[in-house]
Design an enzyme around this catalytic site. Sequence first.
Site, PDB file in Angstrom:
ATOM      1  N   SER A  95       0.834  -1.192   0.000  1.00  0.00           N
ATOM      2  CA  SER A  95       0.000   0.000   0.000  1.00  0.00           C
ATOM      3  C   SER A  95       0.877   1.254   0.000  1.00  0.00           C
ATOM      4  CB  SER A  95      -0.944  -0.052   1.206  1.00  0.00           C
ATOM      5  OG  SER A  95      -1.930   0.944   1.140  1.00  0.00           O
ATOM      6  N   HIS A 118      -2.135  -1.025  -4.778  1.00  0.00           N
ATOM      7  CA  HIS A 118      -3.584  -1.053  -4.938  1.00  0.00           C
ATOM      8  C   HIS A 118      -4.120   0.364  -4.941  1.00  0.00           C
ATOM      9  CE1 HIS A 118      -4.857  -0.774  -0.400  1.00  0.00           C
ATOM     10  NE2 HIS A 118      -3.770  -0.068  -0.639  1.00  0.00           N
TER      11      HIS A 118
END
Length: 250
Positions: A95, A118
């Site tokens: 992330s 993501h």
Amino acid sequence: MKNQIPKYLTIKQQANKSSEANMYIDGEIVTDEWYDSDTSAAGFRDALKDLGDVKTINLHINSPGGSVFEGIAITNMLKQHSAHVNVYVDGVAASIASVIAMCGDAIFMPSNSMLMIHNPWTMAVGNANELRKQADDLDQIAKASIATYLAKAGDKLDEETLKELLDNETWLTAQEAVNYGLADEVIGANAAAASLNKKFAQRYRNVPKQLISEEASKPQVDNERQQILKNSQARADALAEQLKNLKEAY
């Protein structure tokens, strides 16, 4: 010489007195620190100031991610620093931690480490207009991350492919990250492979099974929080006793 400012960010000055420094992000990226492993932008800023005039920073990352804006601030601090930055993904950079990794002039990944990218997400409440604004804000945040990844990847990764990877919450092996231009070199495997605790394993959708840590989760409250809970319970008990006495009086 070893210094630790702040408590969750370890700094080791090399013996040659300042030309090189090792820094570690070993946990969640947060706004307010509760655990020794937490890293905030303010704490990272203070740690960089403490380094002084170093020529090389070796940044070791093993983080499941966390606050987007804290991570972006850390990324920009490192990009603006005059030192050459080597990034080592010791276990996992997931992330926003993967965005921080992109600040490296060189990015090294052990063969058993992983990089997860993501689309940003959030939890939100409100009316329809407020929720639409939250979605628009997430789109803007995503644009910043996309620009950061593409700047590192160069001609190895186009925007369409990147967006597909982001949509699918993609967990990249070290070699895959190199192939996409998101890392520069695969190095020898670390003794400890990448893993995630249950909190983050449940938050993300496509976590590879081998990354789910079997270790017990860290305590949900530390000493300070325990004291707050004790104080709150004591006040609740006192109030309950007062109500009991009032009922008995009437």
